[in-house]
Every structure is written in C-alpha cells, then in structure tokens.
Design a protein around this motif. Structure first.
Motif, short mmCIF file in Angstrom:
data_model
loop_
_atom_site.label_atom_id
_atom_site.label_comp_id
_atom_site.label_asym_id
_atom_site.label_seq_id
_atom_site.Cartn_x
_atom_site.Cartn_y
_atom_site.Cartn_z
N SER A 281 0.85 -1.20 0.00
CA SER A 281 0.00 0.00 0.00
C SER A 281 0.88 1.24 0.00
N PRO A 282 1.25 1.72 -1.16
CA PRO A 282 2.14 2.89 -1.20
C PRO A 282 1.49 4.17 -0.70
N ASP A 283 0.16 4.22 -0.67
CA ASP A 283 -0.51 5.45 -0.24
C ASP A 283 -0.81 5.46 1.26
N ALA A 284 -0.52 4.35 1.96
CA ALA A 284 -0.80 4.29 3.40
C ALA A 284 0.38 3.66 4.12
N ARG A 285 0.63 4.17 5.29
CA ARG A 285 1.70 3.60 6.10
C ARG A 285 1.31 2.21 6.58
N SER A 286 2.28 1.33 6.59
CA SER A 286 2.01 -0.04 6.97
C SER A 286 1.58 -0.11 8.43
N GLY A 287 0.62 -0.99 8.68
CA GLY A 287 0.14 -1.22 10.03
C GLY A 287 0.16 -2.71 10.31
N PRO A 288 -0.56 -3.11 11.31
CA PRO A 288 -0.57 -4.53 11.67
C PRO A 288 -1.28 -5.40 10.64
N ALA A 289 -2.06 -4.78 9.75
CA ALA A 289 -2.80 -5.56 8.74
C ALA A 289 -2.63 -4.92 7.38
N GLN A 290 -2.76 -5.75 6.37
CA GLN A 290 -2.60 -5.29 4.99
C GLN A 290 -3.76 -5.86 4.14
N PRO A 291 -3.99 -5.28 2.98
CA PRO A 291 -4.95 -5.89 2.05
C PRO A 291 -4.50 -7.31 1.73
N THR A 292 -5.45 -8.22 1.56
CA THR A 292 -5.12 -9.64 1.42
C THR A 292 -5.63 -10.18 0.10
N GLU A 293 -4.79 -11.03 -0.48
CA GLU A 293 -5.14 -11.73 -1.72
C GLU A 293 -5.33 -13.20 -1.40
N LEU A 294 -6.47 -13.78 -1.82
CA LEU A 294 -6.77 -15.20 -1.62
C LEU A 294 -6.69 -15.91 -2.95
N THR A 295 -5.96 -17.04 -2.98
CA THR A 295 -5.81 -17.81 -4.21
C THR A 295 -6.10 -19.27 -3.91
N ALA A 296 -6.88 -19.90 -4.81
CA ALA A 296 -7.21 -21.32 -4.67
C ALA A 296 -6.93 -22.00 -6.00
N PRO A 297 -6.61 -23.32 -5.96
CA PRO A 297 -6.36 -24.03 -7.22
C PRO A 297 -7.55 -23.93 -8.16
N GLY A 298 -7.25 -23.94 -9.44
CA GLY A 298 -8.30 -23.76 -10.44
C GLY A 298 -8.99 -25.03 -10.84
N SER A 299 -8.96 -26.06 -10.02
CA SER A 299 -9.62 -27.30 -10.38
C SER A 299 -11.12 -27.09 -10.44
N SER A 300 -11.75 -27.84 -11.35
CA SER A 300 -13.18 -27.69 -11.56
C SER A 300 -13.93 -28.09 -10.29
N GLY A 301 -14.94 -27.27 -9.93
CA GLY A 301 -15.76 -27.57 -8.77
C GLY A 301 -15.27 -26.94 -7.49
N THR A 302 -14.13 -26.29 -7.52
CA THR A 302 -13.62 -25.65 -6.31
C THR A 302 -14.37 -24.35 -6.06
N LEU A 303 -14.82 -24.15 -4.83
CA LEU A 303 -15.50 -22.92 -4.42
C LEU A 303 -14.63 -22.20 -3.40
#
Length: 655
Positions: A281-303
């Motif tokens: 986050s270049p526009d905000a000073r780092s704190g105890p938490a950050q924006p989070t990215e969630l990634t899951a395998p692309g197998s068919s049927g995965t939710l």
C-alpha cells in the motif's frame, strides 16, 4: 401399270359437276427428242387437278390444287356446244391408270392425264381462240396454296411442285393432306398439353411431398481449458488520515491503517488449500494488517469465498464496516460516498494480478459529469493497492457515482466512507462494486430501522443523509421512469411500490416510501438503463450507516463467509416465477444440520447465521443474496458474488 401410278386408298376424291369434253383428244406421249414441253411425272404424281385441252390452249396458268376443272369445262362447252355428259370421278391426289398410247381418247380419261398430254402440245398448235364466253361466277376461295412457278410463254417446262415427290406424304393442299396436317397439328397440341400437365404435376408434387434433406453440422470441438486459479481480494484495514505534522516533516504517506479487520475464508472441497498473500500500500503507512489476496487451485468444482469486517470505536471514527472478498474486474461501478462537509471518502483500487493496471475514472454527481484532472492514467502496480481521496477529484459532491475502467491488470474497486455529524462520529462503511447499468437492478437485504428517530434527527442539515434512500444514476441524456418495489422478508407483508422520475446524466437520491421497520429487498425497474445503490442508517445505541449494492443472481452452489458483527443474516430474493428450494450448510462443519427453506417466487426470505463461519448454499433457482449485520449502533452489509466461470467448458468451431 407402274407402282407410282397406283391409286392409293383414300386419295381419290370426287370433283362434283366436272364435265369431260368428249372432243378433247388425249395425245400420245411425245418422244423426248421433240420440242414439245414435257410434264414430268412428278407433276402427274402430285395429284394436281388436270384441265382439258381447251384450258391449256387458252394460255391460262395451271395452279396445282386449284379448283379450275369446272371453269375449264364450262368454257369448252361454250366454245364447241358440246352436250353435257355425266361427270366422272377424278382423283384428288394422283392420276388413274392412263390408256394405251395407241388407244383413242375416251370420256373416262383422267383429267390429270389430259393435262399431261395437253401440256406436251406446242403453243403454235392451239386451236383458234373461240368467242370469249361469259365470265363465270367466281367460286369460293380455297385455302391459299403454295405458289407454283409460272409457265414460260415459250417452251419452258410446266413444273407442278409435289409434296409427295419430296416427302412421300400427300400434298397439304388436298383434302386428304389437309386432314392429315390438321391431325398432326392436333397431335402436337395434345402432346404439348400433356407435357405441360406432367410438368405442373411434378412441380406440385415437389411442393407437397416431403423431400429428403441433407444437413451437415458445423464441425466443433468441446474444449475444457485448464482452469485458472481463483483469486479474490479483501480490501484490508480501514484507512484514516495520518497526523498532518508527521506527513509534512517526513514526507510519509498521508493515510494510515486504522485497526485490524477480522478475515474469514472458506473453500470447498476442504482438501484444497487457500494461499494467502498481502498487497503493498504505497498510499498508506504499513500497520498490523494489509490488504489480502486469496488464491485457490483452479480445479473444476472448487468454491472459494471470504469476507472481512472491522468494528472501530474512536473519538472521531466509530461504526462497523464489512465487505466481501471479491474478484477483480476491468469494469466496475461504485454508487456510494459523499464529499460534503463531515464526509470523507477514499476510493481504493486493489490489483491482485502480476500486470500493471492503468485505471481511468469517470465521476458523476447530482450536477452531472465531474471534470477533474488526474482521473485518467492512474497506475496501480502488480500486487498492490492505491487509495485515492474522492474529494481530491470531486469536492462538495452529495451523491457521487464512479465508473472504474482498468486496462492491463484488473482491479477490485471499493469505497471507504466515514461521517462526522457536527462533532460526533456518525459511522463508517466499506462499499463494494454494484451492478452495471441495466433496466432492472436487485438489491437484497436493505435493513430499514429506527425510522421514527431518524425522521426527527433528519431536520438537522448535518443529519440530512440519515433517512434511507435509493441512489440512481441514469447514463445518457434521456430521463428515466422508475418503479421501485420493496419486498419484505416477513411473510404476509405486502409489497410496497413507488414510482419516480430521474433526470438523465445526473445522480439522484430518491427517498424510500414510508414503510415499517423491516428488512426489504428492493427491485428497481426502469425504462432506461440505470446504476443503483441504497443507503440506510441506525441511531439506536449509537449512529452508523450502511451501503447496499445491486448484486448479480447466483444459482446452483455458491459459498460465502461471515466475519464478526451483530446478528449476521443471509438475505435472499427470488425474482423468478418459480419457487426456489434452498439448502444452507456450514462448509467447515459437516456435522451441523443444514437449514432448508423455500423462497417463493417473487418474494424475499432471510436465514440467521453464525459469525466467523463459511457457508455453502445450494439452490435450484437463481437468487440474489447478501449478508447483513445489525445491532445497537452498528449496521453493515455486503453483496454475495458468484464464482468466476473461467474454468467452464468452451465450444470451439472450426473456421
């Protein structure tokens, strides 16, 4: 008797009243060496009428087939005073057998033979011209025959054309020939009629009968591509203004993270693993938490699903903010926020991709398009987040709507807003993307409470935005006629409907009709495409507000998660004409009994939930869904979005 002189059946025709002059001699055949003109046998065989000697001697032309026998006989009778004799039959098509060359002429001699012999006489041997007889009455004109060559006055041969000589058929000018010609013509006509009838019958049969068809399908191949990884972005902690002295002295970012949100995720099947990472986050000073990215395998049927919530209680900021972890997009709309006095709004752009994203903003207000510098060419680096003050682009705007378009990498757009009413904090919230312009928008689970208390406080200009309202933007210059239908989730409560007019090209906040406190799903129908969002507030035990987005319908099986907050509830609305059978079960707790319910057609329903839990929903009809929190002084909600279809099979057609 020669064969060519034979009388054929049907060729002898009687010539009535044709007298034969007895005194007319039949001359013997003249040798070929003499100077007398010769009548060829073809002339005799043609069956042309033969005139007596006097007719030949008179110099009258001989016309084949002409009915001149009676005229010649009458002329001879007048010249010689010959007694009238019985008429003899004459051939109409050919001569009878001639007498022997040395026999005397007889009255039975055929007129054709007489003409042949008379034609052999030289012109000088003709008898003295008798007194001119009275001109006989002209007979009725026969069918005009083909003209014959005129005989030469001197010594030319008399040529009588004969059809029989060339074709072997009777002359067409004779009665027998006429009948045969007519018969042939009739036969041709009949044949033509039959052919035409057969052709018409064939065409008609082709039109009536079912003809076989040959169809070739377009070559195609069903291809199931390798499913790409599913990626969702959680906006991260709430952002506030940093201390001004620190910013000016150190050049640090002007924003700072406030607190730490609670993040809950879920995945089905459980055997798959979620990979989490953070965005810079270049526009905000780092704190105890950050924006989070969630990634899951692309197998068919995965939710994959997740959400975050954050409750803040500070002297100048208080309230509950919740949001879904959503997928990034190249085109999104935000219908929320304000930049008037006491309202602070930040537009947050999160890029979870490995590609630089270039973003262009279009901002609309109650006055129309906002022309502001710096709204185009905004760069968002890979795996990073930008936070931009909306007031820097559009100050003093009551009702902004923002169109976010990204090229290169996609971004998740969200808007964080906080309110201070006078000196008292008035709440916070995070608003996610709403539906793109459409003739119909569905907003699930708008919580309308504290209506009486809010009505009293709304008299203060600082609290004018407390009453629940519908925000509508009409792209283009044409105005829209809008019908708003509010469906209560409480059984037995009738729908409430109101009609509005909205000006094209501007944003309008429309007050909801007067309703009792309840949770409503709002259906917006318009004759022009519109963008819509809704706002509500609570003033009991504290003041807070929430933004609601129009969501897409979800069907089949989908997953969502609750974070922390008071009384979480799943809101469902069925805009179809068939009842929906719904099952809601905890994704991470198979032992828990699922909740089943029926959402009737064109109605809304709600299901109570637990906090910090992932849920799997199965439905046989498309539904619009949202999750809401409501408690004393706290209110928030977010829309549930479907999973990415990037792993769906594709049909590829050959070119």
């Amino acid at each position: 008797m020669s064969d060519r002189d034979e009388t054929r059946p049907g060729e002898n025709q009687a010539v009535p009243d044709a007298p034969i002059v007895p005194s007319t001699p039949i001359l013997p055949e003249v040798p070929n060496g003499s100077d007398a003109p010769i009548v060829p046998e073809t002339a005799i065989a043609s069956g042309a009428p033969i005139l007596p000697e006097t007719a030949v001697a008179s110099g009258a032309p001989v016309l084949p087939g002409a009915p001149t026998l009676r005229d010649a006989a009458d002329a001879s009778e007048a010249a010689h005073a010959a007694p009238e004799v019985e008429p003899l039959e004459a051939t109409g098509a050919g001569p009878t057998e001639p007498p022997a060359p040395d026999s005397a002429a007889t009255p039975a001699a055929a007129p054709g033979a007489a003409l042949a012999n008379a034609a052999k006489l030289p012109k000088a041997s003709k008898e003295p011209k008798p007194a001119k007889p009275a001109k006989p009455a002209k007979p009725a004109k026969p069918a005009k025959p083909a003209k014959a060559a005129k005989p030469d006055k001197a010594a030319k041969q008399v040529t009588v054309p004969s059809e029989r000589a060339s074709t072997g058929r009777p002359a067409a000018s004779t009665p027998g020939g006429i009948r045969r010609s007519a018969a042939r013509t009739g036969l041709r006509i009949a044949t033509s009629v039959v052919v035409l009838a057969l052709g018409a019958a064939t065409v008609g049969a082709a039109a009536v009968l079912s003809l076989p068809t040959i169809a070739a399908g377009v070559p195609s191949v069903v291809v199931t591509p390798t499913a790409s990884d599913q990626t969702r972005v959680c906006p991260g902690p709430y952002l506030g203004q940093a201390d001004a002295s620190a910013v000016s002295s150190t050049g640090a970012p002007s924003l700072v993270s406030v607190g730490t949100p609670t993040l809950v995720t879920g995945i089905v099947p459980k055997s798959d693993k979620i990979v989490t990472s953070t965005l810079t986050s270049p526009d905000a000073r780092s704190g105890p938490a950050q924006p989070t990215e969630l990634t899951a395998p692309g197998s068919s049927g995965t939710l994959l699903g997740g959400s975050q919530s954050q409750q803040i209680k500070q002297p100048d900021v208080t309230g509950l903010a919740s949001s879904e972890c959503s997928e990034a997009s190249a085109d999104s709309w935000i219908a929320a926020g304000s930049t008037i006095t006491g309202r602070t709004s930040y537009l947050v752009l999160s890029n979870p991709t490995a590609v630089v994203s270039t973003v262009n903003l279009s901002i609309f207000s109650e006055a129309g398009v906002v022309n502001a510098p710096g709204t185009s060419g905004i760069t968002v680096q890979p795996h990073s987040q930008r936070a931009l003050s909306l007031a820097g682009f559009a100050p003093n705007v009551v009702s902004p709507v923002i169109h976010v378009q990204a090229s290169g990498g996609t971004v998740l757009a969200s808007l964080q807003q906080s309110v201070i009413r006078g000196l008292a904090p008035g709440g916070i919230d995070v608003a996610g993307p709403t539906g793109a312009p459409a003739l119909r928008q569905t907003i699930a689970g708008v919580q309308i409470v504290s209506t009486s208390a809010i009505a009293e406080q709304a008299a203060d200009p600082a609290s004018a935005d407390l009453p629940a309202a519908l925000r509508v933007y009409v792209p283009g210059s044409a105005g829209a006629t809008i019908t708003v239908t509010m469906k209560s989730e409480t059984l037995g409560v009738a729908d409430t409907t109101a009609n509005y007019s909205a000006t094209g090209g501007v944003v309008t906040d429309l007050p909801f009709p007067s309703v009792t406190d309840d949770t409503y799903s709002v259906i917006v129908s318009s004759d022009q495409p519109v963008v819509a969002g809704a706002r509500s507030a609570v003033v009991s035990g504290g003041t807070d507000f929430a933004w609601y987005q129009s969501g897409p319908p979800v069907s089949g099986t989908f997953l969502f998660a609750t974070a922390t907050g008071p009384s979480p509830r799943l809101q469902l609305v069925n805009t179809g004409n068939s009842d929906a059978a719904v099952s809601v079960s905890q994704s991470n707790n198979p032992s828990a009994a699922p909740v089943t319910l029926t959402v009737a057609a064109n109605s809304a329903a709600g299901v109570g939930l637990s906090t910090k839990t992932a849920y799997t929903v199965v439905t046989n009809q498309p539904l619009t869904a949202s999750v809401g929190y409501l408690g004393d002084g706290l209110i928030s909600a977010f829309s549930v979005s479907p999973a990415s279809p990037l792993a769906a099979p594709l049909t590829v057609y050959g070119g």
